[in-house]
Enzyme design. Structure first.
Site, PDB file in Angstrom:
ATOM      1  CD  GLU A 127       2.786  -1.978  -4.640  1.00 34.56           C
ATOM      2  OE1 GLU A 127       1.557  -2.024  -4.599  1.00 34.56           O
ATOM      3  OE2 GLU A 127       3.442  -0.998  -4.264  1.00 34.56           O
ATOM      4  CG  HIS A 244      -5.876  -3.637  -3.641  1.00 34.71           C
ATOM      5  ND1 HIS A 244      -5.516  -4.874  -3.176  1.00 34.71           N
ATOM      6  CD2 HIS A 244      -4.726  -2.918  -3.727  1.00 34.71           C
ATOM      7  CE1 HIS A 244      -4.192  -4.901  -2.993  1.00 34.71           C
ATOM      8  NE2 HIS A 244      -3.696  -3.719  -3.325  1.00 34.71           N
ATOM      9  NE  ARG A 292      -3.582  -2.294  -7.431  1.00 34.73           N
ATOM     10  CZ  ARG A 292      -3.102  -1.297  -6.694  1.00 34.73           C
ATOM     11  NH1 ARG A 292      -3.832  -0.225  -6.453  1.00 34.73           N
ATOM     12  NH2 ARG A 292      -1.912  -1.357  -6.176  1.00 34.73           N
ATOM     13  CG  HIS A 353      -7.194   0.370  -3.330  1.00 30.20           C
ATOM     14  ND1 HIS A 353      -6.905   0.641  -2.004  1.00 30.20           N
ATOM     15  CD2 HIS A 353      -6.031   0.590  -4.007  1.00 30.20           C
ATOM     16  CE1 HIS A 353      -5.625   0.984  -1.888  1.00 30.20           C
ATOM     17  NE2 HIS A 353      -5.083   0.989  -3.092  1.00 30.20           N
ATOM     18  NE  ARG A 388      -3.885   4.121  -8.102  1.00 28.94           N
ATOM     19  CZ  ARG A 388      -3.280   3.414  -7.154  1.00 28.94           C
ATOM     20  NH1 ARG A 388      -1.960   3.250  -7.164  1.00 28.94           N
ATOM     21  NH2 ARG A 388      -3.975   2.850  -6.182  1.00 28.94           N
TER      22      ARG A 388
HETATM   23  C1  SIN Z   1      -0.871  -1.628  -2.207  1.00 26.03           C
HETATM   24  O1  SIN Z   1       0.022  -1.480  -1.381  1.00 26.03           O
HETATM   25  O2  SIN Z   1      -1.174  -2.715  -2.700  1.00 26.03           O
HETATM   26  C2  SIN Z   1      -1.650  -0.446  -2.629  1.00 26.03           C
HETATM   27  C3  SIN Z   1      -0.760   0.537  -3.235  1.00 26.03           C
HETATM   28  C4  SIN Z   1      -1.483   1.264  -4.301  1.00 26.03           C
HETATM   29  O3  SIN Z   1      -2.692   1.461  -4.196  1.00 26.03           O
HETATM   30  O4  SIN Z   1      -0.833   1.611  -5.293  1.00 26.03           O
END
Ligand code: SIN
Length: 519
Positions: A127, A244, A292, A353, A388
């Site tokens: 991610e 997000h 993000r 988010h 985060r």
């Molecule tokens: C996501 O799956 O993009 C969110 C996971 C997260 O908030 O770390």
């Protein structure tokens, strides 16, 4: 004088129970903490919602932890610190990362069904902000659901743990030595109950519903944070709200937006504008997988430039067969909205988010109020800094939930002769002069959400924030002078308290850092 919400209590028949530890919240942090409390002590898990209504349940991507030989703790620590934009507490990050793998192994031993490949090895995804694949997951994109489900099954089997559903934390009770209990409202009976306890863990989740557009469920209103603050707990980094980049845009009204996990970009999807341009290319060394806060701002900038209402996620690098197996929940939701992933791109827009700020907690999850612990999204341990890193949140729930429980097991805060009913009866209660109806509280809630959304979003400016602060102060002051008579009114009152802390934090931080971005 300390502020309590229970000012309208006058019922002398309030039920009082004794527990060694009370846990508020039934997400992963609360359940995992409850399971690590010594099984000879009496524990209550209190939740205003149902097991499937937490942020944990909705977590898609997975849990970040060093589980491969290509990876190591140093790299996970560095990626976390980099995403946190200089505001992380390094020691807390080290604890998080170093204790991560053993907690994943513990979940495996509890039969949490992590996804594995044909050789039985854990499947690992990637991610934003992670330099390599580091995220374990369950059910493809249903990590939170599968983990919460399994932990709740084990909690239900434990004879030392009582679970109270539909029960709302009204106030934390303290004396000069720390926590002595809490007041709860039982939604089923419509009655208050007092728990006498010397150890209280607040794991009540985040604040998403303070914003008009969020991935969070309706219960995420920051009330655990407000209750802790009223009991004297320090709250820090309150301006650090995470947006997000990719929520699904359907054009339909909804309490919460559906998240398109960053793991979709981790598996190769890219962001495009409506002309098909891959606008993250060349903007950051990690392009679509930048942290993000950065991706969110580039999307907003792109939309401002093009005048479009949303961006698009192009998943054409994956076959439909792969996508539907790897992301079954997202695939199903897209299908429900008529998005055919073989030819359509997914319409996406950033929204609230996660909350990096919260109640300040040490490495054992304890606050400055002895006996009051916080973990999960309600806590600020310093690991997330100003932004985060993806999938560090569930990891935090595990590492610090277990630490809080172990600390409680080792300390000697146990029952004395404290009598919570007479205690609260002795507190001078001044019934406020005004009342509100639920309709009026709903209007106030709407104004609060609009104010935070417009002025404390992913991009902020000083003039707007200062004006908005006055609106939030007025709302807070109003609820300081109102006699509250329903849980909804108490919830709105808590929202005014948490919103004001967010606004004050934002106004006081004069420079851009991470998620707090000023123009
Ligand atoms: C996501 O799956 O993009 C969110 C996971 C997260 O908030 O770390």
């Amino acid at each position: 004088m300390r502020r309590y919400l229970f000012g309208m209590l006058s019922d002398s028949n309030i039920k009082s129970e004794k527990y060694d530890t009370v846990v508020i919240g039934s997400g992963i942090a609360g359940l995992y903490a409850a399971l690590h409390i010594d099984d000879k002590s009496r524990v209550a898990v209190v939740t205003k919602a149902k097991i499937d209504e937490s942020n944990s349940w909705l977590a898609q991507g997975g849990i970040a932890a060093v589980m491969t030989k290509e990876d190591n703790s140093r790299m996970h620590i560095e990626d976390t610190l980099k995403a946190g934009a200089g505001l992380c507490d390094q020691r807390a990050v080290e604890v998080l990362v170093e204790e991560g793998p053993e907690n994943i192994r513990e979940l495996i031993s509890m039969n949490v069904p992590f996804d594995v490949d044909s050789e039985g090895e854990l499947q690992i995804t990637r991610e934003g902000g992670h330099r390599l694949r580091r995220i374990v997951h369950c059910g493809g994109d249903a990590t939170g659901r599968e983990t919460t489900k399994r932990l709740s099954e084990i909690v239900m089997e434990r004879s030392n743990i009582d679970v109270m559903f539909d029960t709302f934390l009204v106030d934390v009770l303290t004396d000069e030595k720390g926590v002595v209990g809490c007041i709860l409202y039982d939604g089923e009976t419509g009655k208050y109950r007092v728990c006498e306890t010397y150890n209280l863990i607040i794991a009540a989740g985040g604040i998403g519903q303070l914003y008009s557009y969020t991935s969070n469920p309706v219960g995420a209103v920051g009330d655990g944070i407000a209750c802790a603050a009223r009991a004297g707990a320090r709250c820090i980094n309150m301006e650090m709200v995470q947006f997000h980049p990719t929520m699904l845009i359907t054009g339909e009204e909804s309490d919460r937006l559906f998240l398109i996990s960053e793991a979709v970009r981790g598996e190769g999807a890219i962001l495009r504008n409506k002309n098909g341009e891959a606008f993250m290319q060349g903007k950051h060394e990690m392009a679509d997988l930048a942290p993000r806060d950065i991706v969110t701002r580039f999307i907003l900038k792109e939309l401002e430039k093009t005048g479009d209402e949303h961006a698009f996620l192009d998943c054409s690098s994956m076959t439909e067969e792969f996508f539907s197996k790897r992301f079954p929940t997202i695939y199903g939701e897209c299908k429900k909205h008529g998005i055919n992933l073989t030819k359509d791109m997914i319409p996406v827009h950033p929204a609230q988010h996660y909350f990096m700020g919260g109640v300040e907690a040490d490495l054992n999850g304890e606050t400055n109020v002895p006996g009051l612990y916080v973990c999960g999204e309600s806590a600020c341990t310093g690991i997330h800094g100003a932004n985060r890193l993806a999938s560090n949140s569930v990891l935090e729930c595990l590492v610090f939930g277990r630490r809080a429980a172990r600390h409680i097991n080792q300390t000697s805060r146990r029952h004395g002769t404290f009598d919570a009913v007479s205690f609260f009866g002795a507190i001078p209660v001044t019934l406020a002069d005004f009342t509100v109806t639920d309709e009026e509280a709903a209007k106030d809630k709407k104004l609060l959400r609009k104010t935070l959304t417009e002025h404390f979003g992913a991009v902020r400016n000083a003039e707007g924030m200062n004006k908005a602060l006055e609106i939030l102060k007025a709302l807070y002051n109003k609820y300081d002078h109102v006699t509250l008579s329903t849980p909804f009114q108490m919830e709105v009152c808590n929202m005014t308290e948490t919103a004001l802390m967010i606004a004050r934090g934002a106004v006081n931080r004069k420079e851009s850092v991470g998620a707090h971005y000023l123009v």
